[in-house]
Scaffold this active site. Sequence first.
Site, PDB file in Angstrom:
ATOM      1  CB  THR A   1      -0.943   0.020   1.215  1.00 56.28           C
ATOM      2  OG1 THR A   1      -0.187   0.042   2.421  1.00 56.28           O
ATOM      3  CG2 THR A   1      -1.866  -1.194   1.210  1.00 56.28           C
ATOM      4  CG  ASP A   2      -0.813   4.708  -1.941  1.00 56.25           C
ATOM      5  OD1 ASP A   2      -1.640   4.670  -0.999  1.00 56.25           O
ATOM      6  OD2 ASP A   2      -1.141   4.993  -3.108  1.00 56.25           O
ATOM      7  CB  THR A   3       1.212   7.891   2.099  1.00 57.71           C
ATOM      8  OG1 THR A   3       0.950   8.577   0.871  1.00 57.71           O
ATOM      9  CG2 THR A   3       2.700   7.633   2.250  1.00 57.71           C
ATOM     10  CG  MET A   4      -3.242   8.519  -0.775  1.00 50.73           C
ATOM     11  SD  MET A   4      -3.878   8.962  -2.423  1.00 50.73           S
ATOM     12  CE  MET A   4      -3.001   7.800  -3.455  1.00 50.73           C
TER      13      MET A   4
ATOM     14  CB  VAL B   1      -5.363   2.613  -2.060  1.00 50.12           C
ATOM     15  CG1 VAL B   1      -6.593   3.241  -1.418  1.00 50.12           C
ATOM     16  CG2 VAL B   1      -4.533   3.669  -2.746  1.00 50.12           C
TER      17      VAL B   1
END
Length: 144
Positions: free
Chosen positions: A19-22, A24
């Site tokens: 996942t990324d910092t959002m 997702v």
Amino acid sequence: MKPKPLTHATSYRVIYGDTDTMGVVYHANYLRWFEIGRTELFRHLGLPYQKIEDRGLMLPVSEVKCKYITPARYDDIIIINATLNTEFRAGMQFDYVITSEDGSVTHTTGYTRHAFINKQGKVVRPPAFIRELVQAVNRKGRDQ
């Protein structure tokens, strides 16, 4: 009658590192999952990818399409559906649909196309053992 395509489903749980910092799944990870899907499809067909390389051939990706529809998130269980597209003749094409575990959400669709190359990096025609595999898949699809 057009043969029913062979599809293999692989389950995968999204890890935090996907996942990324959002929160997702980072977009490039879907391409990794395409690779997991086609590798497991080959294995399901009785031809682990390593056996193809043992015969002096490799299948680099020559084209990819990835349509992002709904993001997957940390700890989701996804299903990677990989289908051998037997209508593609120049090399190999695999079509993908990545869904939620229950199939109610489609996260991504796409395909990868692959050329055959030998150890010297030269593009070669699909070898007989691959053509026979595709023919067997087509026969199996007609019998279902």
